[in-house]
Structures are given as C-alpha cells and as structure tokens.
Design a protein around this motif. Sequence first.
Motif: not given
Length: 331
Positions: A78, A91-92, A95, A116, A120, A126, A128, A133, A137, A141
């Motif tokens: 991230f 890629t996440v 968190l 962060l 993102v 993104v 995940a 995840s 996200t 986020c």
Amino acid sequence: MRVGLDTSPLAMTQAGTARWLRGLQGALEARDDVEVVPLAWGGSHRLVAVARDLAWYPWLLPRAARAARADVLHCAIFRGPRRSRVPVVLTVHDLAPLRHPEAFPAWTRLYAATRLRGTVRAARRVAAVSEFSRRETAELCGVDPARIDVVPNGVDQLFVPDGPAAEGDYALAVGTLEPRKNLPRAVEAARLAGVELRIVGAAGWGGVGRRLSAPSIRWLGRVPDEELAALYRGARCLVYPSLYEGFGIPVAEAMACGTPVVTSRDSAMADVAGDAAVLVDPLDAGSIAAGIGEAGRRRGELRALGLERARRYTWEHAAAAAVDCYRRALA
C-alpha cells in the motif's frame, strides 16, 4: 502488456508479502501476454526504508515506470505514488496499521495516519488479496468497491502432502514474532492442550520473543521452505490465531500439505479456509486449546477438506486475476 512491478518489498521482508511477490512475479513471467519489468530501489536498513517511503514511492517509482515504457505500474504494497502518468494498480494485503496501529513501529504508524488512505484512493485499480481485504479497503480507505479486484495469494508447489515429515507430536505456529500474530495465546493454548508448540518465524518487534519461553516451546526462527513443508506435514495441526490478517498464507500452505488448521473466526483466514478449518476465538486461549483437540479428532476429515480447498490457491490463478485487473486499469 508491459508491467512495471515494484519489487522493493523483497529488500524489506522475507515473510508473507515477499512470498506473495515472488510467487506472483514468477507466474506473470511465465505468461505469453505479459512482460514484467522489475522496479526497485534501496536496501533493508531502516533509514533506507524511510527514504524509500519519502522519495521512491511518491516520486522516483512513477518516473522509473515511465522510463521503462510500462503500460501499467503494479505497486506490491500500500505504498505508491499519488500522481503517475502510468496507470497504477496497488495491492492491499491488509490494513492492520489502521485497525491496530498500536502493534506497529512509530514510522509505520505515522505513514498510515498521513499517507496510506490517500495513496490507496489515488490508484486506478486496487488489488485486494481477499474478499476480507476488499471490504476493509472500501470501509477504511473510502474506495468504491467497483474499483477493487480480488487477486488472491497462491501456494508454492513444494507445499504438497507427499514428502518428508518432521518427527514428534507437536502443533505448529508460523509467523513473524509481532503482536498481532497472537503467539502468547497460542503458547498458552498449547500448554492447556498438553502439546509441544513449534514456532517458525523471524524475530519481529513488540517484545513478543521474550514472552515465548516455556519448556514445551521451540522457536525455530526462519527456516527454508523445504523444512517448513516438512514441519507442516508432521504437525498435529497448524495453530494460527492471528488477530488480524489480509489473507493468512500459512493457512493455505498447511491445507495444501494436508495439515489440519486451527485459526481465527470472523477473519480473512475464515474466508480462506471456509469449512476446511477449526475456527476459534483468538482472544480465548481455552477456545484455541479446544480447537487443537478438535483438529486431532477430525484429522482425516480436515485433511481431505483442506486439500480440496487449497486447490483454488495457485499462482497461475493469481496471475490471471492480476492481468484482468491490469486490463481494467487500462480500459
């Protein structure tokens, strides 16, 4: 398609993120429709890591991607640029610094608090590593779920049920010695269950290592993958009561080796394992101990369920999902 892949995390860790990056890179490079251009800067020293966050990710990485004539830039964690002429896929994995900031060093807490979320949100797409995840996200986020794809982890081919197995009657824990891995409760659970606990993982932070001294505990440190696979095969079960993960690679590896899994309910690991694991309350050592006992009684059943479940976690599948994500970023 020419993909600029940030491989800097390989200089920072050999744990889950590095396993994911090596596996995905190899599977992408094996495809005919992708050309991977590795992009990296700096080494493993803590000060270099800070400099990487301040200079490489926001400024130098997008320039390197453009100079490499990449069609898309894939940031492996991230950390990444907020502005880039090359479309960014980020890629996440998890968190955790937002959910559990107290479990991390000061610089990670500061980065999470100040950089962060914006980083993102700035990505074109993104990726995940799990549905868990993906939900995290979107919630933490503020990213539209329509912009988030699931690109799961895979399991390396040496993690199979046939092969050498370590000797002894023991439960196995795998993970860096850090607070969110919940190893002190795993130790207490093993004591309650009357079984030796072997722990594989590098030294971390938070003073966790000082709390793992007991006659029935063996900390093995970091071991080669061949030895890790043998430890999985020989274990009564994998004990993985982590408080927070985005995926939980050891869960998939253990299932691929035919080893029963005891892991945390209401977590990414529950999504990964499905009905192929014993799910426990990670805050209750007694619940974890009961899970160890149940895994022993259901060993044959859990072995069959785990082997079937693990078949979905291949690097080829992960690479295909990543390429689909790249194409959406370019659409």
